[in-house]
Design an enzyme around this catalytic site. Structure first.
Site, short mmCIF file in Angstrom:
data_model
loop_
_atom_site.label_atom_id
_atom_site.label_comp_id
_atom_site.label_asym_id
_atom_site.label_seq_id
_atom_site.Cartn_x
_atom_site.Cartn_y
_atom_site.Cartn_z
N ALA A 1 0.82 -1.21 0.00
CA ALA A 1 0.00 0.00 0.00
C ALA A 1 0.86 1.26 0.00
O ALA A 1 0.43 2.30 -0.51
CB ALA A 1 -0.96 0.00 1.18
N THR A 2 2.05 1.20 0.57
CA THR A 2 2.92 2.38 0.53
C THR A 2 3.22 2.77 -0.91
O THR A 2 3.07 3.94 -1.30
CB THR A 2 4.24 2.10 1.28
OG1 THR A 2 3.93 1.78 2.64
CG2 THR A 2 5.18 3.29 1.23
N SER B 1 -3.35 -3.66 0.47
CA SER B 1 -2.13 -4.38 0.85
C SER B 1 -2.48 -5.79 1.29
O SER B 1 -3.45 -5.99 2.03
CB SER B 1 -1.47 -3.63 2.02
OG SER B 1 -0.31 -4.31 2.44
N ALA B 2 -1.67 -6.78 0.86
CA ALA B 2 -1.98 -8.18 1.20
C ALA B 2 -1.80 -8.48 2.68
O ALA B 2 -2.56 -9.25 3.26
CB ALA B 2 -1.11 -9.13 0.36
N THR C 1 9.39 -7.60 -13.21
CA THR C 1 8.81 -8.94 -13.28
C THR C 1 7.87 -9.15 -12.10
O THR C 1 8.24 -8.90 -10.96
CB THR C 1 9.93 -9.99 -13.26
OG1 THR C 1 10.79 -9.74 -14.37
CG2 THR C 1 9.36 -11.40 -13.35
N CYS D 1 3.24 7.09 20.36
CA CYS D 1 4.52 7.74 20.46
C CYS D 1 5.34 7.25 19.29
O CYS D 1 5.65 6.08 19.20
CB CYS D 1 5.19 7.36 21.77
SG CYS D 1 5.47 8.75 22.82
C1 LIG Z 1 -0.32 -0.73 6.46
C2 LIG Z 1 -0.80 0.49 5.81
C3 LIG Z 1 -0.11 1.07 4.74
C4 LIG Z 1 1.21 0.54 4.24
O1 LIG Z 1 1.04 -0.70 3.61
P1 LIG Z 1 2.31 -1.57 3.22
O2 LIG Z 1 1.74 -2.65 2.37
O3 LIG Z 1 2.88 -2.06 4.49
O4 LIG Z 1 3.24 -0.70 2.47
C5 LIG Z 1 -0.65 2.19 4.16
N1 LIG Z 1 -1.80 2.72 4.60
C6 LIG Z 1 -2.48 2.19 5.63
C7 LIG Z 1 -3.76 2.81 6.06
C8 LIG Z 1 -2.00 1.07 6.27
O5 LIG Z 1 -2.67 0.57 7.31
#
Ligand SMILES: *Cc1c(COP(=O)(O)O)cnc(C)c1O
Length: 496
Positions: free
Chosen positions: A72-73, A200-201, A240, A325
């Site tokens: 997701a990043t 994200s998986a 790939t 924190c």
């Molecule tokens: C975990 C998370 C991400 C990052 O996902 P990754 O697959 O670890 O890079 C981004 N946004 C939210 C809201 C998340 O909870």
């Protein structure tokens, strides 16, 4: 150890692990999925397309509009940077919220350096973004709005359909980070008019290191890639494809689609029992939303308890401080602060996220441990009843993370008979006051007008308890309280 950090990452479902193993060892699928000239390549490509359909189906979008990323990043970065840069000639304004994930926030900050303007929306008191507030923030040059679907610290779910509708009125593109919501609550991003969505998986019992970005056809021509290479994923995400990761992701998504209601019912029961078990504890603030929420996540701020000590009291619970924190900077959570949680409360926040396979028993054990930890720490901080033979010095504040009360009883010979501290502070500070309670009795109150050198000084104590240098300030608060208590003794002697 009870794992209560499913919002940070979920364990890989054994069925997913088996699927990934099969994909890795299957000689029929070890080809490069781009190699359409032979069977192993075509088999790998088929496995990927099957998984693409599974993930797309979970979030309610056409499979051909989904591309795989590393998580997701990367999806957030590609959506925000790719679209803002791709539309830069038409306008350079974006709208997002203060409570986004760092993957969106930091991408926006990068864009500011590149000459874009960003409007940061503040959530309402309940954590939601009001569609009217979004409408008011849109400008003629706005290109993209990015608002997450479910928040990773509080579990608050936004009405993304309503927010996307506001964007459609003005022909602005809308991105949502759905890493927390996909697989936990129903998601229908095509129906809801979402243009870009990140998933994200490893937040849905799949492997880490694989994610996806939904890109609606109307957005695709405007999205600039972040990487360049072999043209895979429509040239938007070359490289790939990781067949085994993607196969695992696909199965995780299809399991989530089938089991999410069941998972959600159980998680909601865990949350309900957890909250009920803590209902009688005073001074708790629940930061999650009563209805628009992820089923398994609760965020809890605890008054009169220092955050680091609270976590240290709970070694058998794997949970997060609600990103309360940011340990590297020691700043309380920007998400909670944006919700109006005071700094001293935000820094003692627990994020508990239940997941697949957990039961009310886990919830009951966790609640009992947390309750005991709160009682222990509050007892250490409580003002002990003291008669006139005790002399008191107080220093610091909850706001700065250390609040110390030092009480002394001194004998006729001018030597310290008894010392007691009450403390709101971190475990290192606690270790220091424990050490001083043992060391000070029997020593002189002052020698040559200064604390007895046998006591040592703040830097010595920090070294003795293994505290990092940045905690020296807290040790100085202890020293202040001791000095004030000493002065109180001297004053009393003068007065009598
Ligand atoms: C975990 C998370 C991400 C990052 O996902 P990754 O697959 O670890 O890079 C981004 N946004 C939210 C809201 C998340 O909870």
């Amino acid at each position: 150890m009870i794992y209560l950090d499913h919002a940070a990452s979920t364990p890989v479902d054994p069925r997913v692990a088996a699927r990934m193993h099969a994909a890795l060892v299957d000689p029929l699928a070890h080809g490069n999925p781009a190699s359409s000239t032979h069977a192993p390549g075509r088999a790998a490509a088929a496995a990927i397309e099957a998984a693409r359909a599974q993930v797309a189906s979970l979030i309610g979008v056409p499979a051909e509009d989904l591309l795989f990323t590393s998580g997701a990043t990367e999806s957030d970065n590609l959506a925000v940077l790719g679209l803002a840069r791709g539309r830069g000639d038409f306008g350079r304004h974006l709208v997002t919220s203060r409570t986004e994930h760092k993957a969106v926030l930091d991408a926006c900050k990068r864009l500011v350096k590149e000459g874009h303007a960003v409007t940061w929306l503040e959530p309402e008191a309940d954590g939601r973004i009001a569609p009217d507030a979004l409408r008011a923030a849109l400008r003629a040059d706005t290109q993209l709005v990015s608002i997450m679907h479910a928040n990773n610290e509080t579990g608050v779910v936004q009405d993304v359909a309503a927010l996307a509708a506001v964007c459609r009125e003005r022909d602005v593109f809308f991105h949502t980070d759905a890493a927390q919501s996909a697989g936990k609550i129903p998601t229908h991003f095509l129906r809801d008019g979402i243009d870009l969505a990140s998933v994200s998986a490893h937040k849905m019992y799949g492997p880490k290191g694989i994610g996806a970005l939904y890109v609606a056809p109307r957005v695709r021509p405007w999205l600039l890639p972040l990487a360049f290479g072999g043209g895979q994923e429509r040239g938007l995400r070359p490289g790939t494809l990781a067949t085994h990761q993607i196969a695992g992701f696909g199965l995780a998504a299809s399991l989530a689609a089938r089991e999410q209601q069941h998972d959600a019912d159980i998680a909601a029961t865990c949350v309900r029992d957890f909250r009920a078990a803590l209902a009688a504890v005073p001074g708790l603030r629940w930061n999650d939303h009563p209805t628009a929420r992820l089923p398994g996540l609760v965020s809890l701020s605890v008054s009169d308890v220092e955050g680091e000590s609270l976590l240290a009291q709970l070694p058998e619970l794997a949970l997060s401080s609600g990103a309360a924190c940011d340990s590297s900077r020691g700043e309380p959570s920007y998400v909670l602060r944006a919700l109006g949680v005071p700094a001293e409360l935000a820094q003692s926040t627990l994020r508990i996220s239940f997941g697949r396979g957990q039961t009310s028993k886990d919830a009951a054990i966790a609640a009992a441990m947390i309750r005991e930890a709160i009682d222990t720490l509050r007892a250490r901080y409580a003002d002990p009843s003291a008669d006139a033979t005790w002399h008191t010095g107080v220093a610091g504040s909850q706001r700065i993370g250390t609040h110390v009360r030092c009480q002394l009883r001194v004998g006729g010979d001018g030597r310290v008979q008894k010392v007691r501290f009450s403390l709101y502070g971190c475990p290192h500070t606690q270790a220091v006051v424990t050490l001083l309670e043992a060391r000070w009795p029997g020593l002189g109150l002052v020698a040559d007008g200064r604390p007895d050198p046998a006591l040592g000084a703040a830097a010595d104590w920090a070294r003795e308890v293994g505290a990092p240098v940045e905690k020296l300030g807290r040790m100085l608060v202890v020293e202040d309280a001791m000095r004030l208590a000493t002065l109180a003794v001297i004053d009393a002697a003068r007065g009598s």
